[in-house]
Design an enzyme around this catalytic site. Structure first.
Site: not given
Ligand code: BEZ
Length: 178
Positions: A52, A54-56, A60
């Site tokens: 997803t 924001t996470c990528s 992270l």
């Protein structure tokens, strides 16, 4: 804060095994809560899904870049857990070129449910997933807790700030200075 101690569960991971022939040299390896959290001080962060945006793009990779700074604050490991299976989590780790952060697959959502962080994301076609949160966990005991505001099912927005690595690092530094 929802829990004081991380729940005992078994995570079904897939690990590379050079003894396996063929195009897919991986086997199942069960890992327990004790394996990941026993006798270590770690950061755990959890997010709505592998791959997803924001996470990528932020969460992270920023944890990955700041890993050495977390180590300097007495953190032994940084784990990212998501309600995704081991195949998806491994593919995401490979796509991100991870060297420092370890991904934990919680495909059944058992860990996330027992952490009290499981929410419906049916509005996105995701099913049950994790609310975004992070924690400093010492030998399985939650020391600091960072939960995004607005915990709810089918949330229209995806709050991100409190559980950002920069915020957690600042909090660790403040706790040390106090
Ligand atoms: C994001 O990380 O940007 C995201 C997470 C869940 C749903 C949609 C986007």
């Amino acid at each position: 804060m929802i829990v004081k101690k991380v729940p005992d569960v078994t995570f079904r991971t897939r690990v590379r095994d050079e003894n396996i022939e063929g195009p897919n040299p991986y086997r199942w390896e069960d890992k327990t809560t004790a394996d990941y959290f026993g006798n270590k001080r770690v950061i755990l962060f959890s997010l709505p899904g592998a791959f997803t945006p924001t996470c990528s793009t932020y969460q992270l990779p920023d944890f990955e870049k700041l890993y050495a700074e977390f180590q300097a604050e007495g953190i032994d490991e940084i784990y990212c857990v998501s309600v995704n299976d081991a195949f998806v989590m491994n593919a995401w780790g490979k796509a991100q070129g991870l060297k420092n952060i370890k991904l934990i697959p919680d495909g059944s959502g058992e860990f996330t449910r027992k952490m009290g962080m499981l929410v419906a994301k049916d509005n996105l076609g995701f099913g049950m997933r994790s609310w975004r949160y992070a924690a400093v966990i010492n030998n399985g005991v939650v020391e600091q807790w960072f939960e995004e505001e607005g915990f709810s099912d089918n949330c229209d927005t995806d709050p991100y700030g409190v559980s950002a690595p920069q915020n957690i690092l600042a909090s660790l530094k403040m706790a040390k200075a106090a």
